[in-house]
Design a protein around this motif. Structure first.
Motif, PDB file in Angstrom:
ATOM      1  N   VAL A  54       0.848  -1.205   0.000  1.00 19.80           N
ATOM      2  CA  VAL A  54       0.000   0.000   0.000  1.00 19.80           C
ATOM      3  C   VAL A  54       0.879   1.250   0.000  1.00 19.80           C
ATOM      4  N   ARG A  55       2.014   1.182   0.728  1.00 21.50           N
ATOM      5  CA  ARG A  55       2.903   2.353   0.862  1.00 21.50           C
ATOM      6  C   ARG A  55       3.499   2.764  -0.489  1.00 21.50           C
ATOM      7  N   LEU A  56       3.679   1.791  -1.383  1.00 20.63           N
ATOM      8  CA  LEU A  56       4.268   2.107  -2.692  1.00 20.63           C
ATOM      9  C   LEU A  56       3.317   2.965  -3.523  1.00 20.63           C
ATOM     10  N   PHE A  57       2.030   2.777  -3.320  1.00 19.37           N
ATOM     11  CA  PHE A  57       1.029   3.495  -4.124  1.00 19.37           C
ATOM     12  C   PHE A  57       0.458   4.720  -3.415  1.00 19.37           C
ATOM     13  N   PHE A  58       0.360   4.653  -2.083  1.00 18.79           N
ATOM     14  CA  PHE A  58      -0.361   5.708  -1.365  1.00 18.79           C
ATOM     15  C   PHE A  58       0.540   6.608  -0.522  1.00 18.79           C
ATOM     16  N   GLY A  59       1.834   6.327  -0.493  1.00 16.05           N
ATOM     17  CA  GLY A  59       2.741   7.167   0.298  1.00 16.05           C
ATOM     18  C   GLY A  59       3.569   6.299   1.219  1.00 16.05           C
ATOM     19  N   PHE A  60       4.881   6.596   1.288  1.00 18.94           N
ATOM     20  CA  PHE A  60       5.780   5.688   2.000  1.00 18.94           C
ATOM     21  C   PHE A  60       5.568   5.721   3.521  1.00 18.94           C
ATOM     22  N   SER A  61       5.541   6.920   4.105  1.00 21.75           N
ATOM     23  CA  SER A  61       5.455   6.981   5.574  1.00 21.75           C
ATOM     24  C   SER A  61       4.047   7.296   6.078  1.00 21.75           C
ATOM     25  N   PRO A  63      -0.286   8.348   4.328  1.00 25.29           N
ATOM     26  CA  PRO A  63      -1.038   8.526   3.074  1.00 25.29           C
ATOM     27  C   PRO A  63      -0.829   9.916   2.477  1.00 25.29           C
ATOM     28  N   LYS A  64      -0.500   9.943   1.162  1.00 29.36           N
ATOM     29  CA  LYS A  64      -0.305  11.235   0.472  1.00 29.36           C
ATOM     30  C   LYS A  64      -1.632  11.977   0.361  1.00 29.36           C
ATOM     31  N   LYS A  65      -2.712  11.189   0.220  1.00 32.88           N
ATOM     32  CA  LYS A  65      -4.052  11.804   0.240  1.00 32.88           C
ATOM     33  C   LYS A  65      -4.622  11.515   1.623  1.00 32.88           C
ATOM     34  N   PRO A  66      -4.521  12.479   2.544  1.00 36.17           N
ATOM     35  CA  PRO A  66      -4.798  12.140   3.948  1.00 36.17           C
ATOM     36  C   PRO A  66      -6.275  11.975   4.293  1.00 36.17           C
ATOM     37  N   ILE A  67      -7.173  12.446   3.416  1.00 40.57           N
ATOM     38  CA  ILE A  67      -8.599  12.250   3.722  1.00 40.57           C
ATOM     39  C   ILE A  67      -9.056  10.956   3.048  1.00 40.57           C
ATOM     40  N   LEU A  68      -9.314   9.927   3.847  1.00 36.18           N
ATOM     41  CA  LEU A  68      -9.791   8.657   3.289  1.00 36.18           C
ATOM     42  C   LEU A  68     -11.294   8.777   2.998  1.00 36.18           C
ATOM     43  N   GLY A  69     -11.900   7.639   2.673  1.00 36.87           N
ATOM     44  CA  GLY A  69     -13.335   7.644   2.377  1.00 36.87           C
ATOM     45  C   GLY A  69     -13.567   7.623   0.888  1.00 36.87           C
ATOM     46  N   GLY A  70     -14.071   6.479   0.385  1.00 39.84           N
ATOM     47  CA  GLY A  70     -14.211   6.310  -1.067  1.00 39.84           C
ATOM     48  C   GLY A  70     -15.636   6.368  -1.566  1.00 39.84           C
ATOM     49  N   VAL A  71     -16.602   6.566  -0.671  1.00 42.40           N
ATOM     50  CA  VAL A  71     -18.010   6.571  -1.105  1.00 42.40           C
ATOM     51  C   VAL A  71     -18.765   7.701  -0.426  1.00 42.40           C
ATOM     52  N   PHE A  72     -19.850   8.104  -1.031  1.00 47.20           N
ATOM     53  CA  PHE A  72     -20.603   9.213  -0.441  1.00 47.20           C
ATOM     54  C   PHE A  72     -22.050   9.193  -0.923  1.00 47.20           C
TER      55      PHE A  72
END
Ligand code: NAP
Length: 319
Positions: A54-61, A63-72
């Motif tokens: 997950v770290r390779l795609f979303f940020g090493f240390s 999340p690069k996109k810090p607001i999670l949540g994929g549905v609304f």
């Protein structure tokens, strides 16, 4: 606006409430006031960095996109100058895809994203919990070329994806066997399963039934067991497969069965199909619990247990 930041990878306590400026929609975007979102297995995987890749795609240390949540589910409150599909005041539900950002009071999203008008028969919380499971199951079930009358086994049928797969397979005219624990048997019947197998006690097939399609939604059934119960020429969906299962997929193709894995694609067309099924009474939301945005860490802790029944909703504003 209020939003929830994932400040690091780790336990639910890494989720912190923050105040941010409201986003401004681009020409081709809608600004949605989010009424409800959900805590899905996808959010939890990112929060925990599970698997490590997950770290390779979303940020090493972190999340690069810090607001999670994929549905609304929410209301269109502003539109960009080039928007044609929606208008201010429309109630909509959908998926933010890889941009995430639904753990917030507002989200700007392209009008061509995987969203649709919200069915009137469901609340915002009920609508918000639908896209994750529905888009995932629809992608794989269509790719499998499901046909009316086929015998379909859904393994992990009581989760978000599994409960969507049961309902979609039924809507395509299949004969559906749902595999879950005893406590979820009644729920499976209620959403349309023709028969239910308790994975803690019973064998996978009665009278050596062979299935045309097996959807392994939770990565708990061994590969050899899946293949054993699949007809020659049948399709095995490994919806939660890791690398080892993907590698074995090549072997299965040689044995005359097709194996589907990979990352799903979502679409507005898919969301419109789900809306129509809801309007026709052929698809219902499976809502386990509801929390508020302030309680999101508790919601994550509950999902971490791995036994939610369908979905966990998050109320962002009163429904
Ligand atoms: N390929 C993709 O693009 C894609 C997209 C979305 C999701 N996924 C993956 O799909 C998987 C499923 O997601 P989800 O949201 O449906 O998960 P979920 O809702 O968290 O799954 C929870 C369910 O799993 C069941 N379960 C737990 N242990 C089980 C076992 N040993 N045998 C059978 N069922 C068991 C539980 O039922 P009981 O309480 O009855 O045990 C519970 O109802 C995740 O791994 C997710 O990462 C992949």
């Amino acid at each position: 606006m209020k939003a929830v930041y994932c400040t690091a990878y780790g336990s639910p306590e890494v989720l912190k409430m923050v105040d941010l400026p409201k986003p401004t929609p681009q020409a081709n975007e809608l600004l949605i006031r989010i009424h409800a979102t959900a805590v899905n297995s996808g959010d939890v995987r990112i929060r925990k960095a599970d698997p490590w890749a997950v770290r390779l795609f979303f940020g090493f240390s972190k999340p690069k996109k810090p607001i999670l949540g994929g549905v609304f589910s929410g209301e269109v409150v502003e539109i960009g100058t080039a928007v044609t599909r929606f208008k201010v005041g429309d109630a909509v539900f959908g998926s933010t895809g890889m941009s995430f950002g639904a753990y917030a009071e507002f989200k700007a999203i392209k009008e061509t994203a995987a969203l649709s008008l919200k069915p009137e028969s469901v609340s915002h919380t009920e609508a918000a919990i639908i896209p994750f499971g529905a888009m995932t199951a629809l992608h794989f079930i269509r790719k499998a070329g499901i046909q009316p009358g086929q015998k379909v086994l859904i393994y992990g049928a009581s989760g978000a994806v599994g409960s969507a797969a049961v309902q979609l397979a039924k809507s395509f005219g299949a004969e559906v066997t749902a595999v879950c624990s005893a406590s979820n048997a009644d729920l499976m019947k209620q959403i349309g399963a023709d028969s239910v197998i308790n994975y803690q006690k019973e064998k996978l097939s009665v009278n050596n039934t062979q299935y045309d399609l097996i959807y392994e939604a939770v990565n708990k059934l061994s590969f050899s067991q899946s293949i054993k119960h699949l007809k020659k020429g049948g399709v095995l969906i490994l919806g939660a497969a890791g690398l080892p299962q993907m590698l074995r997929a090549g072997f299965a193709r040689m044995s005359g069965r097709k194996v589907l894995t990979g990352v799903i694609k979502e679409s507005a067309e898919g969301m419109n199909l789900i809306k129509d099924l809801i309007d026709d009474g052929k698809y219902q939301p499976v809502l386990d619990r509801t929390y508020t945005l302030n309680q999101i860490a508790s919601a994550h802790a509950y999902v971490d247990l791995g036994h939610k029944k369908g979905n966990v909703g998050i109320q962002v504003t009163a429904d």
